[in-house]
Design a protein around this motif. Structure first.
Motif, short mmCIF file in Angstrom:
data_model
loop_
_atom_site.label_atom_id
_atom_site.label_comp_id
_atom_site.label_asym_id
_atom_site.label_seq_id
_atom_site.Cartn_x
_atom_site.Cartn_y
_atom_site.Cartn_z
N ASP A 154 -109.01 152.84 16.53
CA ASP A 154 -110.34 153.12 15.98
C ASP A 154 -111.11 151.88 15.58
O ASP A 154 -111.98 152.15 15.48
CB ASP A 154 -110.00 154.08 14.83
N MET A 155 -110.29 151.00 15.04
CA MET A 155 -111.09 149.84 14.57
C MET A 155 -111.73 148.99 15.70
O MET A 155 -112.95 148.78 15.39
CB MET A 155 -109.72 148.73 14.02
N GLN A 213 -113.05 150.52 18.44
CA GLN A 213 -113.98 151.59 18.59
C GLN A 213 -115.22 151.43 17.73
O GLN A 213 -116.48 151.39 17.88
CB GLN A 213 -113.53 152.77 18.79
N SER A 214 -114.79 151.13 16.33
CA SER A 214 -115.88 150.75 15.45
C SER A 214 -116.48 149.59 15.53
O SER A 214 -117.71 149.67 15.26
CB SER A 214 -115.22 150.94 13.72
N ASN A 239 -119.35 150.13 18.39
CA ASN A 239 -120.16 151.44 17.77
C ASN A 239 -121.06 150.32 16.84
O ASN A 239 -122.25 150.43 17.10
CB ASN A 239 -119.82 152.24 17.03
N LEU A 240 -120.73 149.21 16.41
CA LEU A 240 -121.57 148.35 15.51
C LEU A 240 -122.14 147.29 16.50
O LEU A 240 -123.36 146.98 16.34
CB LEU A 240 -120.68 147.43 14.64
N GLN A 265 -120.42 145.11 7.67
CA GLN A 265 -119.33 145.82 8.56
C GLN A 265 -118.29 145.45 9.32
O GLN A 265 -117.14 145.46 9.41
CB GLN A 265 -119.73 147.28 8.89
N ARG A 266 -118.88 144.43 10.42
CA ARG A 266 -118.23 143.84 11.22
C ARG A 266 -117.41 142.79 10.60
O ARG A 266 -116.24 142.36 10.85
CB ARG A 266 -119.22 142.96 12.34
N LEU A 290 -114.23 144.44 9.22
CA LEU A 290 -113.32 144.93 10.40
C LEU A 290 -112.73 143.47 10.92
O LEU A 290 -111.55 143.61 11.51
CB LEU A 290 -114.24 145.64 11.57
#
Length: 424
Positions: A239-240, A242-243, A246-247, A308-309, A312
């Motif tokens: 999931d990480m 994938q996030s 998306n970013l 956000q990146r 992550l």
């Protein structure tokens, strides 16, 4: 005898047989629904391990494994919460008494991770505590089991992770760790193209926006609590990433929106603006204002993507040691498979000869069985023929009052013609 005494007596009689292990696990499961029963049963189990001979330690561990799996599958987490504070020291105590069972104990612990009995972090901690007892490691001294801490929460059953992370580590995704995404857009040219009036309006709007942003973010920063780190698991790892993907798509979309702005809006020496009058000038002014709003919107979006990146990236660094531990577990499994393959190769040397002897023995047994069946069948047929022959002899003998009937070829009784009683 009390229930605790019954459980203690059952545990002390546990051996490697499946009925004994199942009986002990059932005796412990009877404590599940009682207040504090799980903790009391685990305390008796620990006492049994400490007072039992070394040969009985492994069966008692199998009892704990059976109880944990049954509780997780059918009842709840009470036994998981009761066992989690004491399992690490208990398995170390078992291995310290008898190092020949270390690999068997490790396989039991791995089962807890494979079947999601405990979190992978907890399983890796337990396996790490068994490393000094493995072959080739220095032999630690077996110490008595420490006193079990009070069971207050299922810290091992929840996939929590409270590691402190260094904020200044290198950026594993290629950044230098000194700043977020640096996107510089020259908005001065856009303002100059629109005239001094637009520049004043932009300054006024910008100052209002800054004041409103500061007013809105100040109370939030004072009340926002630190986020609890996510559990280290394969699904969260995917999931990480994938996030992050998306970013990356959002960043490319923002860059594409900025690139759609006409180059003439950024040309300070453009003379086309001087030639615009009336509606054309008004329309150009509207387009420039729209471009400015688009630039500000995309700038905010890019900044959000950068923040956000960065979070992550910090989260991804937590997975490094976790992935290393997984790789070490895989290496242990591969080593076990290699040893098993070598044993199979040794067995295969005599396998063909053993198979040939087995087939020969089976063929001989089948032949003997067929011969015995044929002999029994012949004997039965012989007896049947003799019986038929005896019956025929008995029928063939003439009895008093019988005469030979040539048509039927047998003896029959002669009817007495003087007997007329049948007419009455």
């Amino acid at each position: 005898m009390t229930d605790a005494g019954d459980l203690r007596a059952t545990l002390t009689q546990t051996d490697m047989s499946a009925p004994a292990i199942q009986a002990s696990s059932r005796a412990m499961m009877r404590f599940y629904d009682r207040p504090g029963g799980a903790a009391a049963a685990v305390s008796e189990w620990r006492s049994a391990i400490q007072s039992s001979p070394p040969a009985q330690s492994l069966p008692l561990l199998y009892v704990a494994n059976e109880v944990l799996q049954s509780s997780k599958r059918n009842r709840g987490s009470r036994f998981l919460e009761a066992f989690s504070p004491v399992l690490g020291s208990s398995v170390q105590f078992i291995c310290g008494r008898d190092r020949s069972v270390v690999e068997k104990v490790r396989r039991v612990v791995k089962i807890w991770g494979d079947r999601r009995i405990f979190s992978l972090r907890f399983v890796m901690d337990v396996l790490g505590g068994l490393d000094p007892y493995r072959e080739g490691a220095s032999a630690p001294t077996a110490s008595p089991l420490p006193k079990a801490p009070p069971v207050s929460s299922a810290s091992a059953t929840t996939n929590s992770d409270d590691e402190d992370e260094d904020e200044d580590e290198d950026d594993m995704f290629g950044g230098d760790g000194q700043k977020l995404l640096d996107i510089s857009i020259d908005a001065t040219a856009l303002s100059a193209a629109a005239g001094s009036k637009e520049g004043a309006l932009d300054s006024s709007l910008g100052s209002k926006r800054r004041r409103s942003s500061a007013a809105s973010t100040t109370p939030q920063s004072s009340v926002t609590a630190p986020k609890k780190p996510k559990a280290l698991s394969g699904q969260n790892f995917l999931d990480m990433f994938q996030s992050i993907a998306n970013l990356d798509d959002r960043f490319k979309s923002s860059v594409g929106a900025v690139e759609l702005i006409p180059k003439s809006y950024l040309d300070e020496s453009g003379a086309d603006v001087d030639e615009l009058v009336g509606d054309e000038l008004t329309e150009a002014y509207k387009k420039v204002c729209q471009a400015q709003r688009s630039v500000r919107r995309e700038r905010r979006s890019v900044y959000t993507v950068a923040v956000q990146r960065r979070e992550l990236e910090k989260e991804a660094r937590r997975y490094v040691s976790w992935l290393k531990n997984l790789a070490r577990v895989d290496d242990d499994d591969l080593e076990f498979c290699d040893k098993l393959e070598k044993k199979i190769d040794v067995i295969s040397v005599c396998h063909d000869e053993a198979k040939s002897l087995r087939d020969k023995r089976r063929t001989q047994e089948a032949q003997e069985r067929a011969a015995a069946e044929a002999a029994a069948r012949q004997q039965a047929e012989k007896e049947e023929r003799q019986r038929i022959l005896d019956d025929a002899k008995m029928e063939a003998e003439a009895k008093p009052g019988m005469v030979w009937n040539k048509e039927l070829r047998e003896y029959q009784y002669v009817h007495d013609t003087t007997e007329e009683s049948w007419r009455d």
